[in-house]
Scaffold this motif. Structure first.
Motif, PDB file in Angstrom:
ATOM      1  N   ILE A   1     -12.499   3.391  23.365  1.00 57.69           N
ATOM      2  CA  ILE A   1     -13.213   2.404  22.805  1.00 57.69           C
ATOM      3  C   ILE A   1     -13.244   2.668  21.337  1.00 57.69           C
ATOM      4  O   ILE A   1     -13.697   1.681  20.528  1.00 57.69           O
ATOM      5  CB  ILE A   1     -14.799   2.376  23.374  1.00 57.69           C
ATOM      6  CG1 ILE A   1     -15.499   3.303  23.272  1.00 57.69           C
ATOM      7  CG2 ILE A   1     -14.562   1.606  24.680  1.00 57.69           C
ATOM      8  CD1 ILE A   1     -16.933   3.500  23.658  1.00 57.69           C
ATOM      9  N   PHE A   2     -13.046   3.882  21.025  1.00 58.58           N
ATOM     10  CA  PHE A   2     -12.933   4.212  19.451  1.00 58.58           C
ATOM     11  C   PHE A   2     -11.522   4.205  18.998  1.00 58.58           C
ATOM     12  O   PHE A   2     -11.449   4.358  17.604  1.00 58.58           O
ATOM     13  CB  PHE A   2     -13.868   5.435  19.297  1.00 58.58           C
ATOM     14  CG  PHE A   2     -15.343   5.477  19.527  1.00 58.58           C
ATOM     15  CD1 PHE A   2     -16.064   4.867  18.532  1.00 58.58           C
ATOM     16  CD2 PHE A   2     -15.853   6.057  20.596  1.00 58.58           C
ATOM     17  CE1 PHE A   2     -17.442   4.943  18.761  1.00 58.58           C
ATOM     18  CE2 PHE A   2     -17.260   6.013  20.789  1.00 58.58           C
ATOM     19  CZ  PHE A   2     -18.020   5.480  19.928  1.00 58.58           C
ATOM     20  N   ASP A   3     -10.757   3.863  19.830  1.00 54.87           N
ATOM     21  CA  ASP A   3      -9.382   3.908  19.121  1.00 54.87           C
ATOM     22  C   ASP A   3      -9.288   2.625  18.508  1.00 54.87           C
ATOM     23  O   ASP A   3      -9.631   1.387  18.886  1.00 54.87           O
ATOM     24  CB  ASP A   3      -8.332   3.787  20.450  1.00 54.87           C
ATOM     25  CG  ASP A   3      -8.417   5.060  21.118  1.00 54.87           C
ATOM     26  OD1 ASP A   3      -8.835   6.114  20.538  1.00 54.87           O
ATOM     27  OD2 ASP A   3      -7.575   5.169  22.173  1.00 54.87           O
ATOM     28  N   ARG A   4      -8.485   2.510  17.271  1.00 52.35           N
ATOM     29  CA  ARG A   4      -7.943   1.352  16.491  1.00 52.35           C
ATOM     30  C   ARG A   4      -7.392   0.577  17.226  1.00 52.35           C
ATOM     31  O   ARG A   4      -6.407   0.715  18.013  1.00 52.35           O
ATOM     32  CB  ARG A   4      -7.422   1.905  15.042  1.00 52.35           C
ATOM     33  CG  ARG A   4      -8.013   2.896  14.105  1.00 52.35           C
ATOM     34  CD  ARG A   4      -7.372   2.838  13.056  1.00 52.35           C
ATOM     35  NE  ARG A   4      -6.104   3.644  13.270  1.00 52.35           N
ATOM     36  CZ  ARG A   4      -5.834   5.038  13.493  1.00 52.35           C
ATOM     37  NH1 ARG A   4      -6.804   5.821  13.239  1.00 52.35           N
ATOM     38  NH2 ARG A   4      -4.477   5.495  13.702  1.00 52.35           N
ATOM     39  N   PHE A   5      -7.700  -0.887  16.860  1.00 50.10           N
ATOM     40  CA  PHE A   5      -7.254  -2.097  17.798  1.00 50.10           C
ATOM     41  C   PHE A   5      -7.246  -2.080  19.008  1.00 50.10           C
ATOM     42  O   PHE A   5      -6.509  -2.862  19.882  1.00 50.10           O
ATOM     43  CB  PHE A   5      -5.712  -2.171  17.375  1.00 50.10           C
ATOM     44  CG  PHE A   5      -5.245  -2.100  15.876  1.00 50.10           C
ATOM     45  CD1 PHE A   5      -5.641  -3.341  15.175  1.00 50.10           C
ATOM     46  CD2 PHE A   5      -4.887  -1.064  15.277  1.00 50.10           C
ATOM     47  CE1 PHE A   5      -5.400  -3.098  13.708  1.00 50.10           C
ATOM     48  CE2 PHE A   5      -4.548  -1.155  13.858  1.00 50.10           C
ATOM     49  CZ  PHE A   5      -4.755  -2.035  13.140  1.00 50.10           C
TER      50      PHE A   5
ATOM     51  N   SER B   1     -10.553 -13.931  22.408  1.00 47.68           N
ATOM     52  CA  SER B   1     -11.812 -14.415  21.964  1.00 47.68           C
ATOM     53  C   SER B   1     -12.183 -14.054  20.479  1.00 47.68           C
ATOM     54  O   SER B   1     -13.019 -14.297  19.871  1.00 47.68           O
ATOM     55  CB  SER B   1     -13.128 -14.267  22.584  1.00 47.68           C
ATOM     56  OG  SER B   1     -13.565 -12.842  22.470  1.00 47.68           O
ATOM     57  N   GLY B   2     -10.939 -13.450  19.866  1.00 44.34           N
ATOM     58  CA  GLY B   2     -11.166 -12.968  18.392  1.00 44.34           C
ATOM     59  C   GLY B   2     -11.336 -11.602  17.945  1.00 44.34           C
ATOM     60  O   GLY B   2     -11.609 -11.123  17.012  1.00 44.34           O
ATOM     61  N   GLY B   3     -11.410 -10.772  19.073  1.00 46.49           N
ATOM     62  CA  GLY B   3     -11.834  -9.277  19.001  1.00 46.49           C
ATOM     63  C   GLY B   3     -10.530  -8.454  18.196  1.00 46.49           C
ATOM     64  O   GLY B   3      -9.471  -8.709  18.388  1.00 46.49           O
ATOM     65  N   THR B   4     -11.032  -7.827  17.188  1.00 51.21           N
ATOM     66  CA  THR B   4      -9.677  -7.268  16.483  1.00 51.21           C
ATOM     67  C   THR B   4      -9.544  -5.683  17.177  1.00 51.21           C
ATOM     68  O   THR B   4      -8.657  -5.058  16.768  1.00 51.21           O
ATOM     69  CB  THR B   4     -10.141  -6.976  14.976  1.00 51.21           C
ATOM     70  OG1 THR B   4     -11.184  -6.414  14.860  1.00 51.21           O
ATOM     71  CG2 THR B   4     -10.197  -8.378  14.586  1.00 51.21           C
ATOM     72  N   GLY B   5     -10.747  -4.966  17.821  1.00 54.37           N
ATOM     73  CA  GLY B   5     -10.788  -3.750  18.083  1.00 54.37           C
ATOM     74  C   GLY B   5     -10.846  -2.612  17.042  1.00 54.37           C
ATOM     75  O   GLY B   5     -10.408  -1.608  17.219  1.00 54.37           O
ATOM     76  N   LEU B   6     -11.380  -3.069  15.907  1.00 53.78           N
ATOM     77  CA  LEU B   6     -11.696  -2.201  14.663  1.00 53.78           C
ATOM     78  C   LEU B   6     -13.161  -1.823  14.578  1.00 53.78           C
ATOM     79  O   LEU B   6     -13.476  -0.885  13.833  1.00 53.78           O
ATOM     80  CB  LEU B   6     -11.073  -2.758  13.625  1.00 53.78           C
ATOM     81  CG  LEU B   6      -9.448  -2.746  13.412  1.00 53.78           C
ATOM     82  CD1 LEU B   6      -8.956  -3.528  12.111  1.00 53.78           C
ATOM     83  CD2 LEU B   6      -9.097  -1.170  13.403  1.00 53.78           C
ATOM     84  N   GLY B   7     -13.839  -2.507  15.041  1.00 49.57           N
ATOM     85  CA  GLY B   7     -15.289  -2.505  14.701  1.00 49.57           C
ATOM     86  C   GLY B   7     -15.878  -0.929  14.961  1.00 49.57           C
ATOM     87  O   GLY B   7     -16.646  -0.424  14.095  1.00 49.57           O
ATOM     88  N   LEU B   8     -15.778  -0.614  16.124  1.00 49.37           N
ATOM     89  CA  LEU B   8     -16.386   0.797  16.549  1.00 49.37           C
ATOM     90  C   LEU B   8     -15.388   1.785  15.657  1.00 49.37           C
ATOM     91  O   LEU B   8     -16.097   3.001  15.318  1.00 49.37           O
ATOM     92  CB  LEU B   8     -16.207   1.042  17.864  1.00 49.37           C
ATOM     93  CG  LEU B   8     -17.060   0.321  18.806  1.00 49.37           C
ATOM     94  CD1 LEU B   8     -16.841   0.479  20.315  1.00 49.37           C
ATOM     95  CD2 LEU B   8     -18.466   0.691  18.430  1.00 49.37           C
ATOM     96  N   ALA B   9     -14.353   1.653  15.241  1.00 50.98           N
ATOM     97  CA  ALA B   9     -13.381   2.636  14.714  1.00 50.98           C
ATOM     98  C   ALA B   9     -14.047   2.745  13.140  1.00 50.98           C
ATOM     99  O   ALA B   9     -14.260   4.065  12.655  1.00 50.98           O
ATOM    100  CB  ALA B   9     -12.076   2.343  14.680  1.00 50.98           C
ATOM    101  N   ILE B  10     -14.475   1.805  12.816  1.00 52.76           N
ATOM    102  CA  ILE B  10     -14.974   1.488  11.237  1.00 52.76           C
ATOM    103  C   ILE B  10     -16.326   2.132  11.361  1.00 52.76           C
ATOM    104  O   ILE B  10     -16.815   2.885  10.268  1.00 52.76           O
ATOM    105  CB  ILE B  10     -15.017   0.105  10.925  1.00 52.76           C
ATOM    106  CG1 ILE B  10     -13.778  -0.459  10.442  1.00 52.76           C
ATOM    107  CG2 ILE B  10     -15.938   0.091   9.527  1.00 52.76           C
ATOM    108  CD1 ILE B  10     -13.767  -2.044  10.571  1.00 52.76           C
TER     109      ILE B  10
END
Length: 275
Positions: free
Chosen positions: A224-228, A235-244
């Motif tokens: 879940i903390f991996d980028r992307f 639905s528009g998720g980028t997979g960067l929120g938790l990494a940031i």
């Protein structure tokens, strides 16, 4: 003696520096038999620099691969839709034209979201603490809670009494907490509720953000903390929120981790307190 103690190690250090400058960081090794403490120190510094450069190069390479992969799908879809409109525009019905145009606009919006998130990640990577940052996290939590309650998210808070200062700037803390609350709101499922609990022990303050939603599958928990990485790309998720968020906290000497729970998902923010 001068040749053994000074000239030989100096030439070895020079060779090490040249390998680093030419990009051969993997082949850099410490001076085998340093004759003085200064040579040992300089040798260790060059090796440390080489390892740091190697780590950074790997990070940039992985990030570039991730960006190219994420951009490839929407760009391919945009190009395909545009080519179809160019070649068959006159043959299409109005509904077909609207469908392809809507798809192009949707993929364009996804690219815009990716660009914004990548810029946020770059800012998080480049963030350098000045040493005097302090944020009243109790007050910040209550403001964020009020905002998300207006969005319809049910939230309860415990263990936090203002003022409670921690070593992080307000903007970074807002980004971290907003990401966690937004994830709970979007992915927790219907009727999800969130519970925020704070505690102080020694020089650390801990904030647990937990929800009673559908949770995170064991297969995804390690990623879940991996980028992307995202399960909501459609639905528009980028997979960067938790990494940031994790990078922001780490910059100020804290940590952000997922905590195992029986139901839902729980994340723990740990920061250093400020007197």
């Amino acid at each position: 003696f001068a040749g053994y103690a000074i000239v030989r190690p100096t030439r070895q250090l020079e060779a090490m520096a040249r390998r680093v400058a030419s990009g051969e960081v993997r082949s850099v090794e410490p001076v085998a038999s340093p004759t003085t403490r200064e040579v040992q120190s300089l040798s260790d510094s060059i090796v440390t620099m080489a390892r740091a450069m190697e780590t950074r190069a790997e990070y940039v390479r992985d990030l570039a691969l991730g960006i190219s992969h994420e951009f490839k799908t929407p760009l391919t879809a945009i190009r395909g839709g545009a080519e179809l409109l160019r070649d068959h525009l006159e043959e299409m019905s109005i509904d077909e034209r609207q469908k392809f145009l809507s798809n192009i606009l949707a993929d364009t919006e996804r690219l815009e979201r990716l660009v914004r998130r990548i810029l946020e990640l770059a800012r998080a990577d480049a963030l350098t603490p000045q040493g005097g940052e302090a944020c009243d996290i109790a007050g910040a939590v209550m403001e964020a809670v009020a905002d998300f309650r207006r969005k319809g998210l049910e939230i309860s808070v415990g263990g936090l009494q203002a003022p409670l200062f921690a070593s992080i700037d307000r903007a970074s803390f807002d980004i971290v907490l907003s990401n966690l609350l937004e994830n709970a709101r979007q992915h927790g499922g219907p009727g999800v509720s969130v519970h925020i609990v704070g505690s102080v022990a020694a020089a650390d303050v801990t904030i647990d953000v937990s929800d009673d939603g559908v949770g995170i599958s064991p297969g995804n928990a390690d990623r879940i903390f991996d980028r992307f990485f995202t399960t909501s790309r459609d639905s528009g998720g980028t997979g960067l929120g938790l990494a940031i968020a994790q990078q922001r906290v780490a910059t100020f000497g804290g940590s952000l981790a997922m905590v195992p729970v029986e139901r839902g998902a729980s994340f723990r923010i740990r920061l250093r307190t400020v007197a």
